[in-house]
Design a protein around this motif. Structure first.
Motif, PDB file in Angstrom:
ATOM      1  N   THR A  49       0.844  -1.189   0.000  1.00  0.00           N
ATOM      2  CA  THR A  49       0.000   0.000   0.000  1.00  0.00           C
ATOM      3  C   THR A  49       0.885   1.246   0.000  1.00  0.00           C
ATOM      4  N   THR A  50       0.309   2.373   0.324  1.00  0.00           N
ATOM      5  CA  THR A  50       1.064   3.623   0.320  1.00  0.00           C
ATOM      6  C   THR A  50       1.400   4.046   1.751  1.00  0.00           C
ATOM      7  N   VAL A  51       2.363   4.938   1.854  1.00  0.00           N
ATOM      8  CA  VAL A  51       2.763   5.476   3.151  1.00  0.00           C
ATOM      9  C   VAL A  51       1.569   6.146   3.835  1.00  0.00           C
ATOM     10  N   GLU A  52       0.765   6.855   3.064  1.00  0.00           N
ATOM     11  CA  GLU A  52      -0.382   7.575   3.634  1.00  0.00           C
ATOM     12  C   GLU A  52      -1.439   6.613   4.189  1.00  0.00           C
ATOM     13  N   GLN A  53      -1.548   5.434   3.622  1.00  0.00           N
ATOM     14  CA  GLN A  53      -2.583   4.494   4.057  1.00  0.00           C
ATOM     15  C   GLN A  53      -2.146   3.583   5.201  1.00  0.00           C
ATOM     16  N   ILE A  54      -0.859   3.536   5.486  1.00  0.00           N
ATOM     17  CA  ILE A  54      -0.375   2.666   6.561  1.00  0.00           C
ATOM     18  C   ILE A  54      -0.916   3.138   7.898  1.00  0.00           C
ATOM     19  N   ARG A  55      -1.482   2.178   8.644  1.00  0.00           N
ATOM     20  CA  ARG A  55      -1.908   2.452  10.017  1.00  0.00           C
ATOM     21  C   ARG A  55      -0.924   1.748  10.933  1.00  0.00           C
ATOM     22  N   PHE A  56      -0.167   2.542  11.672  1.00  0.00           N
ATOM     23  CA  PHE A  56       0.754   1.947  12.633  1.00  0.00           C
ATOM     24  C   PHE A  56      -0.057   1.348  13.777  1.00  0.00           C
ATOM     25  N   ARG A  57       0.276   0.154  14.132  1.00  0.00           N
ATOM     26  CA  ARG A  57      -0.371  -0.478  15.277  1.00  0.00           C
ATOM     27  C   ARG A  57       0.608  -0.427  16.443  1.00  0.00           C
ATOM     28  N   GLU A  58       1.375  -1.484  16.645  1.00  0.00           N
ATOM     29  CA  GLU A  58       2.320  -1.481  17.766  1.00  0.00           C
ATOM     30  C   GLU A  58       3.287  -0.299  17.679  1.00  0.00           C
ATOM     31  N   VAL A  59       3.783  -0.005  16.493  1.00  0.00           N
ATOM     32  CA  VAL A  59       4.760   1.084  16.369  1.00  0.00           C
ATOM     33  C   VAL A  59       4.104   2.456  16.380  1.00  0.00           C
ATOM     34  N   GLY A  60       2.791   2.512  16.461  1.00  0.00           N
ATOM     35  CA  GLY A  60       2.093   3.781  16.633  1.00  0.00           C
ATOM     36  C   GLY A  60       1.707   4.004  18.080  1.00  0.00           C
ATOM     37  N   ALA A  61       2.007   3.012  18.928  1.00  0.00           N
ATOM     38  CA  ALA A  61       1.697   3.130  20.343  1.00  0.00           C
ATOM     39  C   ALA A  61       2.646   4.132  21.001  1.00  0.00           C
ATOM     40  N   LEU A  62       2.220   4.640  22.129  1.00  0.00           N
ATOM     41  CA  LEU A  62       3.015   5.654  22.811  1.00  0.00           C
ATOM     42  C   LEU A  62       4.431   5.197  23.122  1.00  0.00           C
ATOM     43  N   ASP A  63       4.607   3.927  23.497  1.00  0.00           N
ATOM     44  CA  ASP A  63       5.961   3.489  23.840  1.00  0.00           C
ATOM     45  C   ASP A  63       6.888   3.559  22.632  1.00  0.00           C
ATOM     46  N   ALA A  64       6.392   3.249  21.437  1.00  0.00           N
ATOM     47  CA  ALA A  64       7.224   3.351  20.239  1.00  0.00           C
ATOM     48  C   ALA A  64       7.520   4.810  19.898  1.00  0.00           C
ATOM     49  N   ILE A  65       6.545   5.673  20.073  1.00  0.00           N
ATOM     50  CA  ILE A  65       6.770   7.104  19.837  1.00  0.00           C
ATOM     51  C   ILE A  65       7.818   7.620  20.820  1.00  0.00           C
ATOM     52  N   ILE A  66       7.694   7.221  22.070  1.00  0.00           N
ATOM     53  CA  ILE A  66       8.668   7.638  23.085  1.00  0.00           C
ATOM     54  C   ILE A  66      10.048   7.075  22.764  1.00  0.00           C
ATOM     55  N   ASP A  67      10.118   5.812  22.326  1.00  0.00           N
ATOM     56  CA  ASP A  67      11.412   5.219  21.967  1.00  0.00           C
ATOM     57  C   ASP A  67      12.102   6.028  20.874  1.00  0.00           C
ATOM     58  N   ILE A  68      11.379   6.336  19.824  1.00  0.00           N
ATOM     59  CA  ILE A  68      11.976   7.030  18.681  1.00  0.00           C
ATOM     60  C   ILE A  68      12.287   8.487  19.024  1.00  0.00           C
ATOM     61  N   VAL A  69      11.319   9.199  19.568  1.00  0.00           N
ATOM     62  CA  VAL A  69      11.553  10.610  19.914  1.00  0.00           C
ATOM     63  C   VAL A  69      12.602  10.704  21.024  1.00  0.00           C
ATOM     64  N   GLY A  70      12.529   9.821  21.998  1.00  0.00           N
ATOM     65  CA  GLY A  70      13.502   9.835  23.091  1.00  0.00           C
ATOM     66  C   GLY A  70      14.918   9.571  22.611  1.00  0.00           C
ATOM     67  N   THR A  71      15.075   8.642  21.683  1.00  0.00           N
ATOM     68  CA  THR A  71      16.405   8.376  21.124  1.00  0.00           C
ATOM     69  C   THR A  71      16.927   9.606  20.398  1.00  0.00           C
ATOM     70  N   CYS A  72      16.100  10.202  19.573  1.00  0.00           N
ATOM     71  CA  CYS A  72      16.516  11.401  18.830  1.00  0.00           C
ATOM     72  C   CYS A  72      16.826  12.553  19.780  1.00  0.00           C
ATOM     73  N   ALA A  73      16.023  12.721  20.816  1.00  0.00           N
ATOM     74  CA  ALA A  73      16.258  13.786  21.793  1.00  0.00           C
ATOM     75  C   ALA A  73      17.538  13.520  22.587  1.00  0.00           C
ATOM     76  N   GLY A  74      17.743  12.277  22.977  1.00  0.00           N
ATOM     77  CA  GLY A  74      18.955  11.928  23.722  1.00  0.00           C
ATOM     78  C   GLY A  74      20.214  12.186  22.914  1.00  0.00           C
ATOM     79  N   LEU A  75      20.200  11.781  21.656  1.00  0.00           N
ATOM     80  CA  LEU A  75      21.355  12.029  20.784  1.00  0.00           C
ATOM     81  C   LEU A  75      21.613  13.530  20.655  1.00  0.00           C
ATOM     82  N   HIS A  76      20.543  14.285  20.511  1.00  0.00           N
ATOM     83  CA  HIS A  76      20.662  15.737  20.387  1.00  0.00           C
ATOM     84  C   HIS A  76      21.262  16.346  21.661  1.00  0.00           C
TER      85      HIS A  76
END
Length: 169
Positions: A49-76
């Motif tokens: 499908t397309t990027v726009e149609q993808i529905r994140f399930r587990e990786v759209g959960a708050l813990d995944a958002i925190i993992d990704i944003v937290g990693t980027c923030a920590g590196l910064h």
């Protein structure tokens, strides 16, 4: 943007809104959105499908958002401009997901690592050692080479997952 913990089925634009509304430096926001975009591209490939149609399930959960944003923030915050990664250990077996049982490594993990030309190695045993979230982070942020360096200090962590082999490599 109000985020409720039960909201686990998010599109990329929802995640982008959450990140853009956060009080974070622009560099952190850009990196985190780039990681999620790369992940969305891999998931779109898996699901045909397309990027726009993808529905994140587990990786759209708050813990995944925190993992990704937290990693980027920590590196910064640490002033880390470059990451280097060695071969990633790919376990085998099966895991349960919102899509049902899927093989390991997860298809999105394999796509992310293949697109980044990431080296891999066999894991010492079965299990998921590289998740799609982890693969997206390393594929977007790391270079798969070993720079010339002199070791001055090292850190060792064992995580919280129990394996039948030592959890420190």
């Amino acid at each position: 943007v109000v985020v409720q913990e039960g909201d686990q089925h998010r599109h990329l634009h929802h995640i982008r809104q959450i990140i853009e509304a956060a009080e974070l430096p622009d560099a952190v926001k850009q990196r985190a959105i780039a990681v999620f975009t790369r992940l969305a591209q891999a998931e779109a490939n898996v699901h045909g499908t397309t990027v726009e149609q993808i529905r994140f399930r587990e990786v759209g959960a708050l813990d995944a958002i925190i993992d990704i944003v937290g990693t980027c923030a920590g590196l910064h915050e640490l002033g880390i401009e470059k990451l280097y990664a060695s071969g990633l250990p790919l376990g085998e077996g099966w895991t349960n997901s919102a899509h049902g049982r899927i093989p390991l490594p997860a298809p999105a993990t394999l796509i992310l690592l293949a697109d980044a030309n990431a080296p891999t190695r066999p894991a010492p045993g079965p299990g998921e050692l590289v998740t799609p979230t982890g693969a997206a982070l390393v594929a977007e942020l790391a270079t798969f080479s070993q720079p010339r360096m002199q070791l001055k200090r090292i850190g060792t962590g064992t995580g919280q997952k129990d394996f039948p082999w030592p959890n420190v490599a």
